[in-house]
Write an enzyme that holds these catalytic residues in place. Structure first.
Site, short mmCIF file in Angstrom:
data_model
loop_
_atom_site.label_atom_id
_atom_site.label_comp_id
_atom_site.label_asym_id
_atom_site.label_seq_id
_atom_site.Cartn_x
_atom_site.Cartn_y
_atom_site.Cartn_z
N ARG A 83 -105.74 2.68 2.80
CA ARG A 83 -106.56 3.45 3.73
C ARG A 83 -106.81 2.71 5.03
NH1 ARG A 83 -112.09 5.20 1.08
NH2 ARG A 83 -111.77 3.66 -0.58
N ARG A 89 -109.54 8.33 0.21
CA ARG A 89 -108.32 8.05 -0.58
C ARG A 89 -107.41 9.27 -0.57
NH1 ARG A 89 -112.59 5.76 -3.52
NH2 ARG A 89 -112.43 3.51 -3.80
N ASN A 96 -98.17 9.02 0.08
CA ASN A 96 -98.01 8.23 -1.15
C ASN A 96 -97.34 9.03 -2.27
OD1 ASN A 96 -98.97 6.08 0.20
ND2 ASN A 96 -100.90 5.89 -0.91
N HIS A 176 -111.26 8.63 -9.33
CA HIS A 176 -111.44 7.46 -8.47
C HIS A 176 -111.59 7.93 -7.03
CE1 HIS A 176 -111.21 3.35 -7.21
NE2 HIS A 176 -110.05 3.47 -6.59
N1 APR Z 1 -91.19 1.49 -2.72
C1 APR Z 1 -91.73 0.27 -2.93
N2 APR Z 1 -92.69 -0.26 -2.16
C2 APR Z 1 -93.12 0.48 -1.14
C3 APR Z 1 -92.61 1.76 -0.85
C4 APR Z 1 -91.60 2.26 -1.70
N3 APR Z 1 -91.06 3.47 -1.51
N4 APR Z 1 -93.25 2.23 0.23
C5 APR Z 1 -94.12 1.29 0.62
N5 APR Z 1 -94.03 0.22 -0.20
C6 APR Z 1 -94.76 -1.05 -0.15
C7 APR Z 1 -95.02 -1.51 1.27
O1 APR Z 1 -93.85 -2.08 1.86
C8 APR Z 1 -96.12 -2.53 1.06
O2 APR Z 1 -95.61 -3.85 0.95
O3 APR Z 1 -96.02 -0.96 -0.72
C9 APR Z 1 -96.76 -2.09 -0.27
C10 APR Z 1 -98.22 -1.73 -0.17
O4 APR Z 1 -98.89 -2.86 0.22
P1 APR Z 1 -100.14 -2.83 1.22
O5 APR Z 1 -99.80 -1.96 2.39
O6 APR Z 1 -100.52 -4.23 1.49
O7 APR Z 1 -101.26 -2.07 0.38
P2 APR Z 1 -102.21 -2.65 -0.79
O8 APR Z 1 -103.47 -3.14 -0.20
O9 APR Z 1 -101.43 -3.56 -1.66
O10 APR Z 1 -102.54 -1.30 -1.57
C11 APR Z 1 -101.54 -0.56 -2.20
O11 APR Z 1 -103.05 0.47 -3.74
O12 APR Z 1 -105.38 0.48 -3.82
C12 APR Z 1 -104.24 1.18 -3.44
O13 APR Z 1 -105.01 2.53 -1.60
C13 APR Z 1 -104.20 1.42 -1.95
O14 APR Z 1 -102.42 3.00 -2.01
C14 APR Z 1 -102.74 1.66 -1.72
C15 APR Z 1 -102.07 0.75 -2.75
#
Ligand code: APR
Length: 321
Positions: A83, A89, A96, A176
């Protein structure tokens, strides 16, 4: 005994902490998958080079190829956008959901026997999608939310009462999202109801007791948003990672822990065909049972509102896909 294998899909903020916790607690070998070329490889190399100092032997690997998750015992999904300040969310739904679709297909193909713990938001919808696409049995596909929301509630109770959080037990059920349901009635410190302790602290002033309890409940519901606002860029990552690791330990260690988990309900709590946070027993078979606890009229009302919000979210997702 061969080491267990844990795959992390998503190597961002939560993924990084997950990898470090897996290594430090020697839960098994870890593969971090991310679509960003080089990043998971770099993170895992960096972490692996701490092995001498931290004293772990696990193999750590970063990858952008789903083949490398083959043979995983547990897959934890954090792929997706976090977010931004001001977002709920649910605002992450369309982006997502597309990501979760790809990820679930990868898991289905390469890790067909794994337990899957979804963290990506909006959680209840994302875990629903993951189960539908993988087709894995409901015992093996679950969402992490309740452990975190309950941890946050417990943290605020411990701060308010000035007691060790180790002695606090408090549970949050439902979806959630903004409608989650902290169960105030059963919140306790080593068996003593939090209500009773607040009553003592505020010399029987029940208006003050309710006010303090309501403030803790509201802070719990908004805890994720509070962190998002402060960070300015990204969302909570330490506490979600720790919470998912507690679930991994319960499964791999067959601990039979009773934890609030986002589970597929088929009639329990009067809900059919939806993923919602409820108490379950978590052990080597995954979700070994769903614990039916009696909710009073107020709790049931709030739980129903929360379930309706989840239903609306899933319906919105179905229209998008
Ligand atoms: N396949 C694999 N990884 C992916 C894809 C995909 N198709 N698309 C995005 N990603 C990766 C991004 O490259 C990034 O490294 O997912 C990762 C998400 O990491 P962050 O942006 O740092 O997010 P984070 O804080 O880890 O949260 C991830 O969990 O709590 C939830 O709301 C939050 O939806 C979010 C998720």
């Amino acid at each position: 005994m061969a080491r267990k294998k844990i795959a992390l899909i998503g190597g961002g903020q939560i993924g990084g902490v997950l990898a470090q916790l897996c290594a430090l607690r020697e839960l098994g070998d870890v593969v971090m998958f991310d679509i960003v070329e080089g990043m998971p490889q770099g993170k895992m190399l960096d972490l692996a080079e701490a092995n001498r100092v931290d004293g772990f032997d696990a193999d750590l690997k970063g990858t952008s190829d789903y083949k490398d998750i083959a043979g995983s015992d547990v897959v934890i999904v954090t792929a997706g956008l976090p977010r931004k300040p001001g977002m709920s969310r649910d605002d992450l739904l369309s982006t997502n959901a597309k990501i979760m679709k790809q990820v679930s297909e990868g898991i289905k193909q390469y890790a067909p026997n794994a337990f899957v713990i979804v963290i990506s938001n909006p959680l209840d919808a994302m875990v629903t999608l993951c189960q539908r696409i993988t087709g894995f049995p409901k015992e093996r596909v679950m969402g992490m939310a309740g452990v975190l929301d309950s941890a946050r509630f417990s943290c605020f109770i411990a701060w308010e009462l000035g007691v060790s959080v180790k002695d606090v037990n408090a549970m949050v059920l439902g979806g959630h999202g903004d409608t989650m349901v902290p169960i105030k009635r059963y919140a306790n410190v080593n068996g003593i109801p939090v209500y009773e302790l607040l009553k003592k602290k505020y010399n029987g002033d029940m208006r003050k007791v309710e006010e303090v309890m309501t403030a803790m409940v509201e802070r719990t519901k908004g805890a994720g948003g509070e962190v998002v606002k402060l960070l300015g860029n990204g969302s909570a990552f330490y506490s979600p990672a720790s919470s998912a690791i507690a679930m991994v330990e319960a499964i791999l260690g067959d601990q039979k822990r009773l934890l609030p988990v986002c589970a597929l309900l088929e009639g329990e709590y009067g809900v059919n065909g939806f993923y919602v946070g409820v108490p379950v027993v978590l052990g080597s078979k995954g979700i070994e049972s769903i614990v039916q606890m009696d909710l009073d009229a107020e709790e049931q009302k709030l739980f129903d509102i929360s379930c309706n919000a989840v239903k609306e979210l899933v319906e919105a997702m179905d229209k998008l896909l």
